[in-house]
Write a protein that holds these residues in place. Structure first.
Motif: not given
Length: 87
Positions: A18-37
């Motif tokens: 989640v922290l890594g996802r917050l660092v990336v600007p814009g909207r990401q088109r990946i799901g939460i399971l991919w984010t966790i992995l």
């Protein structure tokens, strides 16, 4: 690996992802399971890198290790998002 190790890896993976996802600007088109992995993988690789540079075990909070892990998670999220966008 015991169940407590698996649970802690998932929890750390969620936080790092989640922290890594917050660092990336814009909207990401990946799901939460991919984010966790991505977060779990980034946490494991980041810990290994921090151990190699001898900054993994410090007194207090291991800020350098966290920054390495979050940076790797951001790179992983961005790379996965780019690969999903091409499809």
């Amino acid at each position: 690996m015991e169940i407590s190790g698996i649970i802690s890896a998932i929890v750390i993976g969620i936080v790092i992802g989640v922290l890594g996802r917050l660092v990336v600007p814009g909207r990401q088109r990946i799901g939460i399971l991919w984010t966790i992995l991505v977060g779990i993988i980034a946490a494991l690789i980041g810990s290994a890198i921090a151990g190699a540079f001898d900054v993994a075990d410090t007194k207090g909070i291991d800020w350098v290790e966290w920054l390495i892990q979050i940076g790797l998670a951001a790179l992983g999220v961005a790379a996965l998002d780019r690969s999903k966008a091409r499809r």
